[in-house]
Motif scaffolding. Sequence first.
Motif, short mmCIF file in Angstrom:
data_model
loop_
_atom_site.label_atom_id
_atom_site.label_comp_id
_atom_site.label_asym_id
_atom_site.label_seq_id
_atom_site.Cartn_x
_atom_site.Cartn_y
_atom_site.Cartn_z
N GLY A 158 -46.95 26.63 22.20
CA GLY A 158 -46.55 28.03 22.43
C GLY A 158 -45.08 28.23 21.88
O GLY A 158 -45.02 29.31 21.49
N GLN A 159 -44.37 27.51 22.14
CA GLN A 159 -42.79 28.03 21.88
C GLN A 159 -42.65 27.91 20.53
O GLN A 159 -41.61 28.66 20.17
CB GLN A 159 -41.84 26.70 22.68
N HIS A 160 -43.43 27.58 19.55
CA HIS A 160 -43.20 27.58 18.17
C HIS A 160 -43.48 29.13 17.64
O HIS A 160 -43.41 29.27 16.26
CB HIS A 160 -44.02 26.51 17.37
N TYR A 161 -44.51 29.75 18.36
CA TYR A 161 -44.77 30.93 18.03
C TYR A 161 -43.76 32.36 18.53
O TYR A 161 -44.32 33.49 18.32
CB TYR A 161 -46.26 31.23 18.38
N THR A 162 -42.73 31.71 19.11
CA THR A 162 -41.64 32.72 19.50
C THR A 162 -40.98 33.30 18.15
O THR A 162 -40.98 32.47 17.35
CB THR A 162 -40.81 32.34 20.51
N GLU A 163 -40.11 34.49 18.35
CA GLU A 163 -39.48 34.68 17.00
C GLU A 163 -38.35 33.48 16.87
O GLU A 163 -38.17 33.33 15.68
CB GLU A 163 -38.56 35.95 17.43
N ASP A 164 -37.58 32.96 17.95
CA ASP A 164 -36.78 31.89 17.59
C ASP A 164 -37.65 30.84 17.15
O ASP A 164 -36.80 29.72 16.40
CB ASP A 164 -36.19 31.53 19.14
N GLY A 165 -38.47 30.40 17.94
CA GLY A 165 -39.31 29.19 17.41
C GLY A 165 -39.71 29.27 15.92
O GLY A 165 -39.63 28.20 15.12
N LEU A 166 -40.10 30.43 15.40
CA LEU A 166 -40.48 30.49 14.15
C LEU A 166 -39.47 30.51 13.02
O LEU A 166 -39.40 29.99 12.08
CB LEU A 166 -41.44 31.79 13.81
N GLU A 167 -38.24 30.86 13.61
CA GLU A 167 -37.01 31.00 12.83
C GLU A 167 -36.69 29.55 12.65
O GLU A 167 -36.16 28.87 11.60
CB GLU A 167 -36.17 31.86 13.47
N ALA A 168 -36.51 28.75 13.70
CA ALA A 168 -36.15 27.33 14.05
C ALA A 168 -37.18 26.47 13.10
O ALA A 168 -36.62 25.52 12.14
CB ALA A 168 -36.00 26.80 15.07
N ASP A 169 -38.40 26.67 13.15
CA ASP A 169 -39.32 25.89 12.24
C ASP A 169 -39.29 26.20 10.78
O ASP A 169 -39.31 25.27 10.04
CB ASP A 169 -40.93 26.22 12.70
N GLN A 170 -38.73 27.30 10.39
CA GLN A 170 -38.77 27.74 9.18
C GLN A 170 -37.45 27.04 8.34
O GLN A 170 -37.53 26.41 7.36
CB GLN A 170 -38.47 29.26 8.89
N ALA A 171 -36.30 26.76 9.28
CA ALA A 171 -35.20 26.27 9.02
C ALA A 171 -35.33 24.66 8.60
O ALA A 171 -35.07 23.80 7.58
CB ALA A 171 -34.00 26.56 9.90
N ARG A 172 -36.26 24.04 9.65
CA ARG A 172 -36.40 22.89 9.72
C ARG A 172 -37.16 22.55 8.59
O ARG A 172 -37.20 21.64 7.68
CB ARG A 172 -37.13 22.60 10.90
N ASP A 173 -38.51 23.28 8.13
CA ASP A 173 -39.21 22.92 7.20
C ASP A 173 -38.50 23.12 5.66
O ASP A 173 -38.97 22.19 4.72
CB ASP A 173 -40.43 23.92 7.09
N GLU A 174 -37.67 23.91 5.68
CA GLU A 174 -36.81 24.07 4.39
C GLU A 174 -36.06 22.63 4.20
O GLU A 174 -36.07 22.14 2.94
CB GLU A 174 -35.96 25.36 4.42
N ALA A 175 -35.31 22.24 5.30
CA ALA A 175 -34.31 21.20 5.08
C ALA A 175 -35.55 19.92 4.68
O ALA A 175 -34.90 18.97 3.88
CB ALA A 175 -33.93 21.02 6.42
N LEU A 176 -36.52 19.85 5.47
CA LEU A 176 -37.44 18.39 5.09
C LEU A 176 -37.88 18.71 3.57
O LEU A 176 -38.23 17.73 2.99
CB LEU A 176 -38.65 18.61 6.09
N SER A 177 -38.21 20.07 3.10
CA SER A 177 -38.99 20.28 1.88
C SER A 177 -37.87 19.84 0.73
O SER A 177 -38.17 19.25 -0.22
CB SER A 177 -39.44 21.39 1.67
N GLU A 178 -36.52 20.03 1.17
CA GLU A 178 -35.39 19.56 0.27
C GLU A 178 -35.58 18.01 -0.04
O GLU A 178 -34.77 17.49 -0.97
CB GLU A 178 -33.98 19.85 0.77
N LEU A 179 -36.09 17.14 0.80
CA LEU A 179 -36.30 15.86 0.92
C LEU A 179 -37.67 15.50 0.08
O LEU A 179 -37.79 14.42 -0.11
CB LEU A 179 -36.35 15.04 2.14
N GLY A 180 -38.38 16.38 -0.43
CA GLY A 180 -39.60 16.09 -1.26
C GLY A 180 -40.73 16.28 -0.22
O GLY A 180 -41.75 15.76 -0.59
#
Length: 120
Positions: free
Chosen positions: A67-89
Amino acid sequence: MQPYNKNLKLPSRDLRNNMTDAEQLLWQRLRRKQILGLQFYRQKPILNFIVDFYCPTVNLVIECDGGQHYTEDGLEADQARDEALSELGLVVVRFSNRQILTETDAVVEQIYLYCLKESP
């Protein structure tokens, strides 16, 4: 091997020993190379993150979101995390804990189809 913060080794070990019900259920379907003979790792440190599951052969990260991933802060943190991981391919696939617990076969099928498409 992906770069990682060595300070995350102990926390990742703790997370492996205290997995959520959804993580445990999904791990039972990923472990021991059950999907196309591919090795998956659980609670794997990559960069400054600990990802729930990781398959290096197909550059796949699987996240089990509570559930914590679906808060505004959680969604924002997940987006930044996903972008950093995608930069590694890496490709990040997210499933809610509820989806994993109630639609396990469908979740595993989606993972299987992705791996089938991407495996060498």
